[in-house]
Design an enzyme around this catalytic site. Sequence first.
Site, short mmCIF file in Angstrom:
data_model
loop_
_atom_site.label_atom_id
_atom_site.label_comp_id
_atom_site.label_asym_id
_atom_site.label_seq_id
_atom_site.Cartn_x
_atom_site.Cartn_y
_atom_site.Cartn_z
N TYR A 18 0.82 -1.20 0.00
CA TYR A 18 0.00 0.00 0.00
C TYR A 18 0.86 1.26 0.00
O TYR A 18 0.60 2.20 -0.77
CB TYR A 18 -0.93 0.00 1.22
CG TYR A 18 -1.83 1.20 1.28
CD1 TYR A 18 -2.98 1.28 0.50
CD2 TYR A 18 -1.54 2.27 2.13
CE1 TYR A 18 -3.81 2.38 0.55
CE2 TYR A 18 -2.37 3.38 2.19
CZ TYR A 18 -3.51 3.43 1.40
OH TYR A 18 -4.33 4.54 1.45
N LYS B 227 0.93 4.30 -2.83
CA LYS B 227 0.64 5.71 -2.56
C LYS B 227 1.83 6.61 -2.92
O LYS B 227 1.64 7.78 -3.26
CB LYS B 227 0.21 5.89 -1.11
CG LYS B 227 -1.19 5.33 -0.86
CD LYS B 227 -2.19 6.03 -1.76
CE LYS B 227 -3.59 5.47 -1.68
NZ LYS B 227 -4.56 6.20 -2.51
#
Length: 274
Positions: free
Chosen positions: A163, A167
């Site tokens: 994740y 990002k």
Amino acid sequence: MYNTEQVADEMVWIDENVQPLDGATKRILITGSTAGAGQLAAAHLLKRGHTVVAHARNEQRAADVRRDLPGLEDVVTGDLLDLDQTRALAEQINALGEFDVIVHNAGEYGLPDGDLLNSNSLSPYLLTALVTPPRQLTYLSSDLHLGGALRLDEVRSGGGIGYGDSKLHMAMIATAAAHLWPDRQVNAVAPGWIPTLMGLHNGNTSTPDSLRDGYMTQVWLAEGVEPGSDVTGEFLFHQQIETRVNELVHDTQAQDRLLAAYAEQTGVAFPAES
């Protein structure tokens, strides 16, 4: 089912308190706008009098957002976990004509790394490269990008990323686009840890950041009427330029390497000029 009580309460607050903008309005597309911060930004901008197109992952969610936000111009559909659907979504968006603003809000959390690569990295890249670029683009990142890495081999192979990596990629797509398209306004935004379903994932019962501040930077940028909202090429947190940013975000050589890996994996080159 798809919003927290805090988001539902904020929807009511928007409906009761937000007034129309005294000035020119814009045509705005927000991806991932059937719930959470994306839906709140869409609701706020609608109340201000802007023309808004929402995005849903499937027809059921499209029906939900049409009910929740009856003032929408349209809803486009496509699941960003599936790159074929992302390509078809780009065609849907282009068929609607040009937009003034696109907010790349959609993102996933807590899924396998291969899914995160598709939804949070490859799909935003494809939509950026394939959709007619608007005057302004905003990409939703996270402070977890600080621990992210390029993972170029994983991007090329489709093997998956974490994740935080995804990002970081969202932020780097934004700064790369700002660099390559100097006549466009492009920024990355961290909404903070806010009480959406994503924010309350893993059994969390509270979050440290303001829900309203979490979506209002997107609104502030989209309208572009307040001092400072004309910024470009930056990473923003609550309407301020963030000082704690992964050094790769503004590294143009790293941006080029990431865009090259995207092009190799997808077969779609990033347009050098908009």
